[in-house]
Design an enzyme around this catalytic site. Sequence first.
Site, short mmCIF file in Angstrom:
data_model
loop_
_atom_site.label_atom_id
_atom_site.label_comp_id
_atom_site.label_asym_id
_atom_site.label_seq_id
_atom_site.Cartn_x
_atom_site.Cartn_y
_atom_site.Cartn_z
N TYR A 73 -7.99 -7.93 60.27
CA TYR A 73 -8.51 -6.68 59.74
C TYR A 73 -9.82 -6.27 60.40
O TYR A 73 -10.09 -5.09 60.59
CB TYR A 73 -8.64 -6.74 58.21
N ARG A 76 -8.80 -4.56 63.46
CA ARG A 76 -8.23 -3.23 63.18
C ARG A 76 -9.29 -2.24 62.70
O ARG A 76 -9.26 -1.06 63.05
CB ARG A 76 -7.10 -3.35 62.14
N VAL A 109 -3.98 4.14 56.80
CA VAL A 109 -5.14 3.56 56.12
C VAL A 109 -6.39 3.72 56.98
O VAL A 109 -7.44 3.16 56.66
CB VAL A 109 -4.88 2.05 55.83
N HIS A 140 -1.26 4.09 50.84
CA HIS A 140 -1.42 2.66 51.17
C HIS A 140 -2.88 2.22 51.23
O HIS A 140 -3.17 1.15 51.73
CB HIS A 140 -0.71 2.35 52.49
N CYS A 151 -11.67 -9.03 40.50
CA CYS A 151 -12.05 -8.01 39.51
C CYS A 151 -11.90 -6.61 40.11
O CYS A 151 -11.29 -6.43 41.15
CB CYS A 151 -13.46 -8.27 38.98
N CYS A 175 -18.44 -10.95 40.69
CA CYS A 175 -17.83 -12.21 40.22
C CYS A 175 -17.80 -13.30 41.31
O CYS A 175 -17.40 -14.42 41.02
CB CYS A 175 -16.43 -11.94 39.69
N THR A 213 6.18 9.23 61.18
CA THR A 213 6.57 8.05 60.40
C THR A 213 8.00 7.65 60.74
O THR A 213 8.86 8.51 60.93
CB THR A 213 6.41 8.26 58.87
N SER A 214 8.22 6.33 60.80
CA SER A 214 9.56 5.85 61.14
C SER A 214 10.47 5.96 59.93
O SER A 214 11.67 5.70 60.04
CB SER A 214 9.49 4.41 61.64
N ASN A 238 8.42 14.07 65.45
CA ASN A 238 8.46 12.67 65.91
C ASN A 238 9.18 12.66 67.26
O ASN A 238 10.25 13.25 67.38
CB ASN A 238 9.24 11.82 64.88
#
Length: 271
Positions: A73, A76, A109, A140, A151, A175, A213-214, A238
Amino acid sequence: MAEGRPSDVGLEATQAIRRARGVVILTGAGVSADSGVPTFRDPVEGLWKHYRPEDLATPGAFQRDPCLVWSWYDMRRQAVLDCHPNPGHYAIARFLLHRNDAVLVTQNVDGLHARALEEVSTQEKARGSSGAQDRMLHLHGDILTLRCSRCSYRERNRDRVDTSSEATLPSCRTCGALLRPAVVWFGEMLDQGVLNAAFEAAARAQVCLVAGTSAVVHPAASIPQATAQGGGSIVEVNPEETPLSRLAQWQIREGAGVALPRILSGVDEYS
Ligand code: NAD
Ligand code: ZN
């Protein structure tokens, strides 16, 4: 389904969008491909070529090896921060700003739609955002927001993540548990409120414009069907055929960065 020269198909799609009462735009990773953000289907180089996204973007993977998941991540997030919205994102942002019957539903995202809307809203101050932000549904989640794995704590955060040990990973101020990217992982439920809003908008819309989008990841891939079942039409942008193509009245086989500015320009007022 429309056949003929791409420009004719684009023109017919433009006319349908202009006349429509209610337009839903469903986007996927292909819309950000022209900004340089890789899709999950792009060939992967280097370290990450031995992993599949399905093996990294899961709660189980995070439990087993949070440093590995965070390394992916972190890479990314940096890639996304180095990219910029492309003309497709700007065309959608302008459309949302000018048409209050338009709703964007994105599977992405990367935050590029939101960045484009912020920029366009600033340029066109006179109009204000007219609630356009609220008509942008992130199915997403958002890779630049972190949330607690235990939390409800959340924060916007663009910092690099030190993945050298579990102790250096970001942790919750409330937390102490590990923070994770606020994205929906494989095997997790989507936010029901966001999903309901997306399906309601699609059922009301006279046109669903599906771009990049696929159309294989459900429930997102079913959203255009809600428009079709309500008697509306589907426009697909596409370069490749998808399982949705056979339902689309108009198929525009071009990249989103080229096609979207053309078919969305001049459709921001009802005719
Ligand atoms: P996908 O990777 O499965 O498919 C991408 C689609 O985009 C393909 O059909 C491809 O033909 C098309 N495409 C490629 N270049 C294009 C272009 N220039 N213009 C228009 N279309 C183009 O993506 P998906 O359907 O979004 O599903 C993948 C999942 O992975 C989603 O859940 C998403 O959350 C996640 N994801 C997000 C990002 C991001 O935020 N940018 C990137 C990778 C994956
Ligand atoms: Zn917490």
